[in-house]
Structures are given as structure tokens and as C-alpha cells.
Design a protein around this motif. Structure first.
Motif, PDB file in Angstrom:
ATOM      1  N   GLU A   1      -2.107  11.267   9.490  1.00 18.52           N
ATOM      2  CA  GLU A   1      -2.258  10.034  10.254  1.00 18.52           C
ATOM      3  C   GLU A   1      -3.332   9.135   9.651  1.00 18.52           C
ATOM      4  OE1 GLU A   1      -2.796  11.077  14.349  1.00 18.52           O
ATOM      5  OE2 GLU A   1      -0.636  11.381  14.657  1.00 18.52           O
ATOM      6  N   ALA A   2      -4.417   9.722   9.170  1.00 18.62           N
ATOM      7  CA  ALA A   2      -5.448   8.928   8.505  1.00 18.62           C
ATOM      8  C   ALA A   2      -4.912   8.319   7.211  1.00 18.62           C
ATOM      9  CB  ALA A   2      -6.675   9.799   8.212  1.00 18.62           C
ATOM     10  N   ALA A   3      -4.135   9.111   6.472  1.00 18.58           N
ATOM     11  CA  ALA A   3      -3.585   8.619   5.206  1.00 18.58           C
ATOM     12  C   ALA A   3      -2.560   7.523   5.413  1.00 18.58           C
ATOM     13  CB  ALA A   3      -2.960   9.777   4.427  1.00 18.58           C
ATOM     14  N   MET A   4      -1.847   7.541   6.541  1.00 18.46           N
ATOM     15  CA  MET A   4      -0.790   6.568   6.809  1.00 18.46           C
ATOM     16  C   MET A   4      -1.311   5.230   7.335  1.00 18.46           C
ATOM     17  SD  MET A   4       2.406   7.204   6.118  1.00 18.46           S
ATOM     18  CE  MET A   4       3.160   6.028   7.249  1.00 18.46           C
TER      19      MET A   4
ATOM     20  N   SER B   1      -8.052   8.351  -3.014  1.00 15.07           N
ATOM     21  CA  SER B   1      -7.639   9.734  -2.769  1.00 15.07           C
ATOM     22  C   SER B   1      -8.134  10.202  -1.410  1.00 15.07           C
ATOM     23  CB  SER B   1      -8.190  10.666  -3.854  1.00 15.07           C
ATOM     24  OG  SER B   1      -7.617  10.373  -5.114  1.00 15.07           O
ATOM     25  N   ILE B   2      -7.248  10.869  -0.679  1.00 16.77           N
ATOM     26  CA  ILE B   2      -7.604  11.489   0.592  1.00 16.77           C
ATOM     27  C   ILE B   2      -7.448  12.989   0.432  1.00 16.77           C
ATOM     28  CG2 ILE B   2      -6.896  11.810   2.991  1.00 16.77           C
ATOM     29  CD1 ILE B   2      -6.509   8.924   3.249  1.00 16.77           C
ATOM     30  N   ARG B   3      -8.517  13.704   0.697  1.00 14.25           N
ATOM     31  CA  ARG B   3      -8.508  15.150   0.505  1.00 14.25           C
ATOM     32  C   ARG B   3      -7.942  15.838   1.742  1.00 14.25           C
ATOM     33  NH1 ARG B   3      -8.982  17.626  -4.404  1.00 14.25           N
ATOM     34  NH2 ARG B   3      -9.774  19.736  -4.161  1.00 14.25           N
ATOM     35  N   GLY B   4      -6.998  16.710   1.546  1.00 11.21           N
ATOM     36  CA  GLY B   4      -6.452  17.455   2.667  1.00 11.21           C
ATOM     37  C   GLY B   4      -5.029  17.871   2.424  1.00 11.21           C
TER      38      GLY B   4
ATOM     39  N   LEU C   1       0.869  -1.167   0.000  1.00 11.80           N
ATOM     40  CA  LEU C   1       0.000   0.000   0.000  1.00 11.80           C
ATOM     41  C   LEU C   1       0.909   1.220   0.000  1.00 11.80           C
ATOM     42  CD1 LEU C   1      -2.640   1.510   0.141  1.00 11.80           C
ATOM     43  CD2 LEU C   1      -2.701   1.114   2.616  1.00 11.80           C
ATOM     44  N   LEU C   2       0.917   1.923  -1.113  1.00 10.18           N
ATOM     45  CA  LEU C   2       1.848   3.021  -1.361  1.00 10.18           C
ATOM     46  C   LEU C   2       1.147   4.354  -1.189  1.00 10.18           C
ATOM     47  CD1 LEU C   2       4.568   4.138  -2.496  1.00 10.18           C
ATOM     48  CD2 LEU C   2       3.632   3.784  -4.787  1.00 10.18           C
ATOM     49  N   LEU C   3       1.643   5.151  -0.247  1.00  9.28           N
ATOM     50  CA  LEU C   3       1.135   6.507  -0.072  1.00  9.28           C
ATOM     51  C   LEU C   3       1.979   7.459  -0.896  1.00  9.28           C
ATOM     52  CD1 LEU C   3      -0.725   8.560   1.384  1.00  9.28           C
ATOM     53  CD2 LEU C   3       1.035   8.730   3.161  1.00  9.28           C
ATOM     54  N   VAL C   4       1.321   8.252  -1.736  1.00 11.52           N
ATOM     55  CA  VAL C   4       2.020   9.190  -2.619  1.00 11.52           C
ATOM     56  C   VAL C   4       1.533  10.602  -2.333  1.00 11.52           C
ATOM     57  CG1 VAL C   4       2.517   9.840  -5.005  1.00 11.52           C
ATOM     58  CG2 VAL C   4       2.212   7.424  -4.415  1.00 11.52           C
ATOM     59  N   THR C   5       2.458  11.508  -2.079  1.00 10.60           N
ATOM     60  CA  THR C   5       2.128  12.932  -2.030  1.00 10.60           C
ATOM     61  C   THR C   5       2.613  13.556  -3.330  1.00 10.60           C
ATOM     62  OG1 THR C   5       4.184  13.792  -1.068  1.00 10.60           O
ATOM     63  CG2 THR C   5       2.556  12.850   0.455  1.00 10.60           C
TER      64      THR C   5
ATOM     65  N   ALA D   1       4.461   9.864  11.617  1.00  9.12           N
ATOM     66  CA  ALA D   1       3.496   8.783  11.418  1.00  9.12           C
ATOM     67  C   ALA D   1       4.191   7.530  10.898  1.00  9.12           C
ATOM     68  CB  ALA D   1       2.402   9.234  10.444  1.00  9.12           C
ATOM     69  N   PHE D   2       5.185   7.712  10.055  1.00 16.22           N
ATOM     70  CA  PHE D   2       5.908   6.572   9.493  1.00 16.22           C
ATOM     71  C   PHE D   2       6.663   5.809  10.574  1.00 16.22           C
ATOM     72  CE2 PHE D   2       9.547   4.490   7.595  1.00 16.22           C
ATOM     73  CZ  PHE D   2       9.038   3.921   6.441  1.00 16.22           C
ATOM     74  N   ARG D   3       7.405   6.532  11.417  1.00 19.51           N
ATOM     75  CA  ARG D   3       8.255   5.862  12.410  1.00 19.51           C
ATOM     76  C   ARG D   3       7.440   5.134  13.473  1.00 19.51           C
ATOM     77  NH1 ARG D   3       9.157   7.946  17.506  1.00 19.51           N
ATOM     78  NH2 ARG D   3       8.425  10.080  17.912  1.00 19.51           N
ATOM     79  N   SER D   4       6.214   5.591  13.727  1.00 18.07           N
ATOM     80  CA  SER D   4       5.382   4.954  14.745  1.00 18.07           C
ATOM     81  C   SER D   4       4.441   3.890  14.157  1.00 18.07           C
ATOM     82  CB  SER D   4       4.562   6.009  15.491  1.00 18.07           C
ATOM     83  OG  SER D   4       3.716   6.718  14.595  1.00 18.07           O
ATOM     84  N   SER D   5       4.456   3.739  12.841  1.00 14.53           N
ATOM     85  CA  SER D   5       3.568   2.784  12.187  1.00 14.53           C
ATOM     86  C   SER D   5       4.067   1.350  12.368  1.00 14.53           C
ATOM     87  CB  SER D   5       3.482   3.107  10.699  1.00 14.53           C
ATOM     88  OG  SER D   5       2.845   2.069   9.981  1.00 14.53           O
ATOM     89  N   THR D   6       3.144   0.419  12.458  1.00 17.17           N
ATOM     90  CA  THR D   6       3.507  -1.001  12.544  1.00 17.17           C
ATOM     91  C   THR D   6       3.592  -1.655  11.175  1.00 17.17           C
ATOM     92  OG1 THR D   6       1.174  -1.614  12.796  1.00 17.17           O
ATOM     93  CG2 THR D   6       2.444  -1.221  14.815  1.00 17.17           C
ATOM     94  N   THR D   7       3.195  -0.933  10.122  1.00 13.28           N
ATOM     95  CA  THR D   7       3.207  -1.512   8.766  1.00 13.28           C
ATOM     96  C   THR D   7       4.218  -0.854   7.845  1.00 13.28           C
ATOM     97  OG1 THR D   7       1.449   0.014   8.052  1.00 13.28           O
ATOM     98  CG2 THR D   7       0.770  -2.158   8.918  1.00 13.28           C
ATOM     99  N   ALA D   8       4.692   0.353   8.192  1.00 12.35           N
ATOM    100  CA  ALA D   8       5.561   1.120   7.293  1.00 12.35           C
ATOM    101  C   ALA D   8       6.908   0.436   7.075  1.00 12.35           C
ATOM    102  CB  ALA D   8       5.779   2.520   7.850  1.00 12.35           C
TER     103      ALA D   8
END
Length: 326
Positions: free
Chosen positions: A60-63, A48-51, A2-6, A96-103
Motif C-alpha cells: 500500500e505504501a509502494a502504490m 526503492s522501497i524495501r520490503g 509513476l511506474l511501480l516495478v516488482t 491496492a490497484f483497484r482502490s487507487s485513484t491514480t492507477a
């Protein structure tokens, strides 16, 4: 994955998404994009996440559940937004990345303004160990801050990240308009900074192309990258153990020489050049490390970059849009 892209709606983001969605190697990859001012066309594998990434709750929601991040969102010379996006936004992403369990991997797309590109002189090719020497302005500062922040997260939290540092990114007919003396010029230098308005108007009327001359009196050499070559480098680094906590210069094998370009355009298209003296410095963004570690090779050199730009024909539904001037 699951790839998050900005920055997914930008020049690089659109090519990246198209490449991933069409390549069988990435058939299982799902993409989540944070979109602020623009939207993406609907696709079954794209959410897509708006914001804004400057908003912690949005990030945090996007991550949630994300395994990989590609951070490209940026702004130009706007002090308010540059700090919001490049400092606050990247901070929330990294937190958010460093505290994620999936990142698993964080990839930053940087820029050669962090080393001053043609505004700052170097006595040798610019490598990943060359000092950061940005030119004046908030945009160049923001790119330095991004690189340094990512490196500090390696040191403080041992995250798996990498930075791909790119020079001026070209697509479609961009370089053709980079050589224009008309009002349709793309990028710089702004002609009013180096020639008079009368000269600019005359050169435009004569259909001239610029032969830029550097501070040493020689044809200017400047690094570029075609958007498709940058995207291939991104995919080469994605989920690649060799990219862990590394910085890579992503550029053509040799910088574009404006003298070579001028000669080629006169020979191939009958376009005559005019010599333009500039205060800029010829520099060489060395891509050897990326070629070696990532087994990546750019497809474009200076001549193919120029030929592609001048041969490109826009369809009626493909108007030229310049979101940023360079």
C-alpha cells in the motif's frame, strides 16, 4: 507516469529500467521499485522501497500515487515463497490497484509454464485461447494462479490490465551455458534425467553440444525470447489501449529447432553435437496476436540468439550470476 516495478533487480527488470531511463520517450517517467533481497543503484528517477510484496502495508505504501504497475516478482520451486509472492503478493497489489485513484494500468509478466511448455503435448500452436495445462510443480501452478487472478479482476472490477506470457528468457551468454554438459549448465533438462553421469562427463570432455530429440523422434522445438525483445514488448504494451484486458504470448516468431542449432554450431564453430533422446514435446508459442495488436516484432531468431550467446564476452566486472536455474 509513476511506474511501480516488482522484480526490478532481476534479469528482465534491470534491462527494463535501463531502457526506460535512457529513452527520451520515457523522460518524464519515474520508477518506484519494491526490493526484497537485492538493491538497485541510485538514480534520480528511481525510488526503492524495501520490503516484501507479501506484506500489505509495504504494498500500500509502494502504490501511493502510482499510475502503472509492472509485476515481475517471482520465485521458483519454493512452496512457501511461491504462494506468498504469487498469490498473497499479487492479491495485495491488485487490491491496492483497484482502490487507487491514480492507477491506470496493471501489467503482469507471466510464463509459458502455465501451458506446460515442452512438458505437455499440444496438437497445434499454443495461442492465448489454448487451455492452461501446467506441468507438475508449485512454480507452474503459481503462474496459472497469477493469470487467472488478473482475469478475475477484469471481470469483478473492470480494471485495465494485461498479461505478457513469456517462454524461457535468454540474455548475454545464457544459451551457450544451456548447451553445456558441464557443471556450469544453465537451466534444463538436468542431464542426469536423460543420460548417465558417465555419458555427461564424456560429452563435456569432448566439447559436445546437445541435439535434443523430442518424444516423436524429431529435433526438439522450443520457444525462447531474448530479454531485449521481451522488454520491447513490455514497452509496446505500456499505456497502450490495445493491451486492455488482453493476454499476449511473447516469443520468437518460430520456436528454436535444436537440429538447426546443432548444424549451425558445427558449421560456424566446429562444435560437434550428440543426439539426446528426451520425453519432451515440441511446441510452438504463437506470438501472432502480440505482433498484430502491439505492432511488436522480436529482433532475435534462433540463429541470432545462438550467435549472440556464443559471441558474448564478459567483462571482469560482469561475473556470471544465476539467480534462478531457468
Amino acid at each position: 507516469m509513476l511506474l511501480l516495478v516488482t522484480g526490478a533487480t532481476g534479469k528482465v527488470g534491470q534491462v527494463l529500467l535501463g531502457r526506460i531511463l535512457s529513452d527520451p520517450r520515457w523522460a518524464e517517467t519515474r520508477i518506484r521499485a519494491i526490493c526484497h533481497n537485492r538493491t538497485l543503484p541510485p538514480h534520480a528517477r528511481v525510488e526503492s522501497i524495501r520490503g516484501s510484496i507479501a506484506d500489505r502495508d509495504t504494498v500500500e505504501a509502494a502504490m501511493a500515487g502510482v499510475t502503472h504497475v509492472i509485476h515481475m516478482a517471482t520465485v521458483k520451486e519454493d512452496p512457501q515463497q511461491a504462494m506468498d509472492v504469487s498469490v498473497k503478493g499479487m492479491f495485495w497489489l491488485l487490491e491496492a490497484f483497484r482502490s487507487s485513484t491514480t492507477a491506470e494500468q496493471f501489467m503482469l509478466i507471466g510464463g509459458d509454464c502455465s501451458v506446460g511448455h515442452i512438458s505437455v503435448a499440444y496438437d497445434e500452436p499454443i495461442t492465448e485461447t489454448s487451455p492452461r495445462r501446467p506441468y507438475p510443480g508449485v512454480y507452474a501452478l503459481s503462474k496459472v494462479l497469477e493469470e487467472v487472478m488478473l482475469e478475475q479482476y477484469y471481470i469483478q472490477y473492470d480494471i485495465n490490465g494485461c498479461c505478457l506470457r513469456a517462454p524461457w528468457i535468454m540474455e548475454k551468454d545464457d544459451f551457450r551455458y544451456a548447451l553445456s554438459f558441464g557443471a556450469d549448465q544453465f537451466g534444463g533438462p538436468a542431464w542426469t534425467e536423460v543420460i548417465s553421469t558417465e555419458e555427461q562427463a564424456r560429452y563435456a570432455g569432448e566439447g559436445r553440444v546437445p541435439l535434443l530429440i523430442d518424444s516423436a523422434g524429431q529435433p526438439l522445438r522450443r520457444s525462447f525470447i531474448h530479454v531485449t525483445d521481451l522488454v520491447e514488448a513490455m514497452l509496446a504494451a505500456l499505456d497502450n489501449p490495445a493491451a486492455r484486458q488482453q493476454l499476449f504470448n511473447i516469443a520468437m516468431n518460430r520456436p528454436l529447432d535444436y537440429g538447426t542449432v546443432a548444424a549451425h554450431l558445427e558449421r560456424s564453430r566446429g562444435l560437434h553435437s550428440v543426439r539426446i533422446e528426451t520425453p519432451f514435446h515440441s511446441n510452438w508459442l504463437d506470438n501472432s496476436k502480440a505482433r498484430h495488436a502491439l505492432n511488436w516484432e522480436p529482433a532475435h531468431d534462433a540463429i541470432s540468439l545462438v550467435d549472440a550467446a556464443f559471441a558474448y564476452q564478459r567483462a571482469a566486472d560482469d561475473p556470471r550470476k544465476v539467480w534462478y536455474v531457468g
